[in-house]
Design a protein around this motif. Structure first.
Motif, PDB file in Angstrom:
ATOM      1  N   ASP A 158       0.861  -1.167   0.000  1.00 10.73           N
ATOM      2  CA  ASP A 158       0.000   0.000   0.000  1.00 10.73           C
ATOM      3  C   ASP A 158       0.907   1.230   0.000  1.00 10.73           C
ATOM      4  N   PRO A 159       0.722   2.165  -0.945  1.00 10.32           N
ATOM      5  CA  PRO A 159       1.580   3.354  -0.962  1.00 10.32           C
ATOM      6  C   PRO A 159       1.570   4.118   0.351  1.00 10.32           C
ATOM      7  N   ALA A 160       0.491   3.963   1.111  1.00  9.85           N
ATOM      8  CA  ALA A 160       0.416   4.663   2.386  1.00  9.85           C
ATOM      9  C   ALA A 160       1.259   3.991   3.470  1.00  9.85           C
ATOM     10  N   ALA A 161       1.660   2.745   3.238  1.00  8.68           N
ATOM     11  CA  ALA A 161       2.468   2.015   4.231  1.00  8.68           C
ATOM     12  C   ALA A 161       3.541   1.197   3.519  1.00  8.68           C
ATOM     13  N   PRO A 162       4.459   1.864   2.842  1.00  4.54           N
ATOM     14  CA  PRO A 162       5.448   1.148   2.030  1.00  4.54           C
ATOM     15  C   PRO A 162       6.426   0.315   2.837  1.00  4.54           C
ATOM     16  N   ASP A 163       6.584   0.621   4.118  1.00  6.13           N
ATOM     17  CA  ASP A 163       7.565  -0.085   4.938  1.00  6.13           C
ATOM     18  C   ASP A 163       6.935  -1.127   5.855  1.00  6.13           C
ATOM     19  N   ALA A 164       5.665  -1.434   5.642  1.00  3.49           N
ATOM     20  CA  ALA A 164       5.016  -2.447   6.472  1.00  3.49           C
ATOM     21  C   ALA A 164       5.708  -3.787   6.293  1.00  3.49           C
ATOM     22  N   PRO A 165       5.943  -4.530   7.376  1.00  5.32           N
ATOM     23  CA  PRO A 165       6.599  -5.835   7.241  1.00  5.32           C
ATOM     24  C   PRO A 165       5.711  -6.816   6.491  1.00  5.32           C
ATOM     25  N   LEU A 166       6.351  -7.747   5.820  1.00  2.00           N
ATOM     26  CA  LEU A 166       5.627  -8.724   5.003  1.00  2.00           C
ATOM     27  C   LEU A 166       4.569  -9.464   5.800  1.00  2.00           C
ATOM     28  N   TRP A 167       4.934  -9.930   6.979  1.00  2.81           N
ATOM     29  CA  TRP A 167       3.998 -10.723   7.764  1.00  2.81           C
ATOM     30  C   TRP A 167       2.766  -9.905   8.160  1.00  2.81           C
ATOM     31  N   GLU A 168       2.953  -8.608   8.371  1.00  2.00           N
ATOM     32  CA  GLU A 168       1.821  -7.756   8.755  1.00  2.00           C
ATOM     33  C   GLU A 168       0.826  -7.635   7.601  1.00  2.00           C
ATOM     34  N   ILE A 169       1.334  -7.483   6.383  1.00  2.00           N
ATOM     35  CA  ILE A 169       0.468  -7.402   5.206  1.00  2.00           C
ATOM     36  C   ILE A 169      -0.254  -8.719   4.977  1.00  2.00           C
ATOM     37  N   GLN A 170       0.450  -9.806   5.145  1.00  2.00           N
ATOM     38  CA  GLN A 170      -0.131 -11.117   4.839  1.00  2.00           C
ATOM     39  C   GLN A 170      -1.073 -11.625   5.919  1.00  2.00           C
ATOM     40  N   GLN A 171      -1.070 -10.991   7.086  1.00  2.00           N
ATOM     41  CA  GLN A 171      -1.976 -11.442   8.130  1.00  2.00           C
ATOM     42  C   GLN A 171      -3.435 -11.327   7.697  1.00  2.00           C
ATOM     43  N   ALA A 172      -3.763 -10.317   6.894  1.00  2.00           N
ATOM     44  CA  ALA A 172      -5.128 -10.172   6.400  1.00  2.00           C
ATOM     45  C   ALA A 172      -5.519 -11.346   5.508  1.00  2.00           C
ATOM     46  N   LEU A 173      -4.558 -11.870   4.747  1.00  2.00           N
ATOM     47  CA  LEU A 173      -4.825 -13.041   3.903  1.00  2.00           C
ATOM     48  C   LEU A 173      -5.046 -14.277   4.767  1.00  2.00           C
ATOM     49  N   VAL A 174      -4.209 -14.448   5.774  1.00  7.29           N
ATOM     50  CA  VAL A 174      -4.349 -15.594   6.680  1.00  7.29           C
ATOM     51  C   VAL A 174      -5.704 -15.562   7.367  1.00  7.29           C
ATOM     52  N   ASP A 175      -6.100 -14.387   7.859  1.00  6.76           N
ATOM     53  CA  ASP A 175      -7.387 -14.265   8.550  1.00  6.76           C
ATOM     54  C   ASP A 175      -8.550 -14.576   7.617  1.00  6.76           C
ATOM     55  N   ALA A 176      -8.507 -14.051   6.384  1.00  7.49           N
ATOM     56  CA  ALA A 176      -9.588 -14.304   5.424  1.00  7.49           C
ATOM     57  C   ALA A 176      -9.675 -15.780   5.086  1.00  7.49           C
ATOM     58  N   TYR A 177      -8.541 -16.411   4.951  1.00  8.75           N
ATOM     59  CA  TYR A 177      -8.508 -17.844   4.638  1.00  8.75           C
ATOM     60  C   TYR A 177      -9.093 -18.680   5.780  1.00  8.75           C
ATOM     61  N   LEU A 178      -8.641 -18.429   6.983  1.00 10.89           N
ATOM     62  CA  LEU A 178      -9.112 -19.215   8.123  1.00 10.89           C
ATOM     63  C   LEU A 178     -10.602 -18.988   8.374  1.00 10.89           C
ATOM     64  N   ASP A 179     -11.064 -17.754   8.196  1.00  9.24           N
ATOM     65  CA  ASP A 179     -12.485 -17.459   8.407  1.00  9.24           C
ATOM     66  C   ASP A 179     -13.369 -18.191   7.394  1.00  9.24           C
ATOM     67  N   ALA A 180     -12.860 -18.398   6.174  1.00  8.14           N
ATOM     68  CA  ALA A 180     -13.660 -19.005   5.109  1.00  8.14           C
ATOM     69  C   ALA A 180     -13.579 -20.522   5.089  1.00  8.14           C
ATOM     70  N   LEU A 181     -12.620 -21.097   5.787  1.00  8.79           N
ATOM     71  CA  LEU A 181     -12.393 -22.535   5.727  1.00  8.79           C
ATOM     72  C   LEU A 181     -13.587 -23.283   6.313  1.00  8.79           C
ATOM     73  N   PRO A 182     -14.120 -24.278   5.595  1.00  6.54           N
ATOM     74  CA  PRO A 182     -15.267 -25.028   6.120  1.00  6.54           C
ATOM     75  C   PRO A 182     -14.930 -25.735   7.431  1.00  6.54           C
ATOM     76  N   SER A 183     -15.926 -25.911   8.241  1.00  6.93           N
ATOM     77  CA  SER A 183     -15.748 -26.603   9.517  1.00  6.93           C
ATOM     78  C   SER A 183     -15.220 -28.018   9.286  1.00  6.93           C
ATOM     79  N   GLY A 184     -14.224 -28.386  10.054  1.00  3.66           N
ATOM     80  CA  GLY A 184     -13.668 -29.727   9.956  1.00  3.66           C
ATOM     81  C   GLY A 184     -12.539 -29.885   8.965  1.00  3.66           C
ATOM     82  N   VAL A 185     -12.268 -28.844   8.164  1.00  4.43           N
ATOM     83  CA  VAL A 185     -11.186 -28.909   7.185  1.00  4.43           C
ATOM     84  C   VAL A 185      -9.923 -28.338   7.823  1.00  4.43           C
TER      85      VAL A 185
END
Length: 342
Positions: A195-222
């Motif tokens: 994001d141009p507004a946060a060019p120095d954000a660490p990689l893991w901080e940016i990718q946490q949103a992807l991890v959260d979206a993935y885990l939230d969408a994962l079907p129960s039991g998977v």
């Protein structure tokens, strides 16, 4: 959740104009063989077209079939097949045959990405990449799941177990949610658009949103499957690591300027922004701060964009397995239940 498997990834990049394809492929096979001996659980390759300095492997299934014949234990993955450029049924057939030949060791990763010239090559320069990818992903998934393809005829050879080993690579929370809803694995890249507004954000901080979206969408039991790819280069001395990293970054900048694409780095520092480079002690310290890695089931290391040459890559593979990963909790394939950040 902590990483349970250690993986090695290669783009089969040609770093020297004197190297031919046989040399590059032979070196990659030697690196995979070393990874297997050292206990790595997975080896991954990328698919690229035309430019050997971007990535030297247009036919990953052919290469991995040869690697499977040479190695008996290590699992073999595609990270990624650029599915938007492929016939999905042929991909399913090739993957099914490879899975049979490898004894069920294939990990099948897909993505929509690819350079501008690759889409031009296949007549898709003006196509909606994401829509083409989504349509072909649905087709290949149906084939692997054993659904009828024409009349009552199904994929041959059958590959229903492989359906449970699909992975999707993405840069966006929407793509991560799609992978989660499908019950597929999520592949996180070694670099991420900023994001141009946060060019120095660490990689893991940016990718946490992807991890959260993935885990939230994962079907129960998977069970979640998250592969975190990281650019990691380890050397015996700080000076050696820094010098080789700078050389690789300069070479990579030349490639970016020639090809364009998603990489927007303009300086050596920007090229190496998401890379972990140094001695074993320095690399352990940096990786310990990677929060996204703690959520991952697979920790996948690659030397790109440093690409320091074959001998330095072999040494880095060895140092990661013997001096870095054990200090982060990795116990190798013989011991389960202890993650890298345990």
């Amino acid at each position: 959740m902590s990483p349970q498997r250690l993986g090695f990834f290669t783009r089969l990049v040609r770093t020297d104009a004197s190297e031919d394809a046989a040399t590059v492929y032979g070196q990659a096979l030697e690196q995979i063989a070393l990874a297997e001996r050292l206990g790595y659980e997975t080896a991954w390759v990328a698919q690229h077209h035309l430019d050997a300095q971007e990535g030297g492997l247009p036919s990953p299934f052919v290469f991995l079939a040869h690697a499977a014949a040479l190695n008996s234990r290590i699992r073999l993955g595609t990270a990624i097949v650029t599915l938007a450029l492929e016939d999905p049924i042929r991909v399913a057939e090739d993957a099914a045959v490879l899975d049979v030949l490898s004894g069920g060791r294939l990990e099948l990763g897909f993505g929509a990405g690819g350079s501008k010239h690759a889409f031009e090559l296949f007549g898709l320069a003006g196509a909606d990449r994401q829509q083409v990818y989504a349509d072909k992903l649905a087709r290949v998934t149906d084939a692997l799941a054993g659904r009828p393809l024409t009349g009552e005829r199904e994929l041959n050879p059958p590959a229903r177990q492989l359906r449970n080993r699909l992975w999707q690579a993405t840069f966006s929370p929407g793509g991560a949610r799609r992978a989660g809803l499908a019950g597929d694995g999520l592949l996180l890249s070694k670099a991420q658009p900023r994001d141009p507004a946060a060019p120095d954000a660490p990689l893991w901080e940016i990718q946490q949103a992807l991890v959260d979206a993935y885990l939230d969408a994962l079907p129960s039991g998977v069970e979640p499957r998250i592969g975190a790819s990281r650019g990691v280069f380890v050397a015996d001395s700080h000076d050696e690591a820094a010098a080789l990293a700078e050389q690789g970054a300069v070479r990579f900048l030349e490639l970016v300027r020639r090809n364009g694409g998603i990489d927007t780095a303009e300086t050596v520092a920007e090229v190496l922004r998401d890379s972990v480079v140094g001695t074993p002690d320095e690399v352990v310290e940096q990786l310990s701060a990677d929060v996204a890695l703690r959520h991952s089931t697979d920790f996948i290391v690659q030397v790109h964009p440093v690409d320091p040459g074959h001998e330095a890559t072999l040494r880095s593979i060895e140092l990661i397995a013997t001096k870095v990963a054990p200090r982060l909790g990795w116990a190798g394939p013989a011991v389960r239940g202890k993650g890298i950040h345990a």
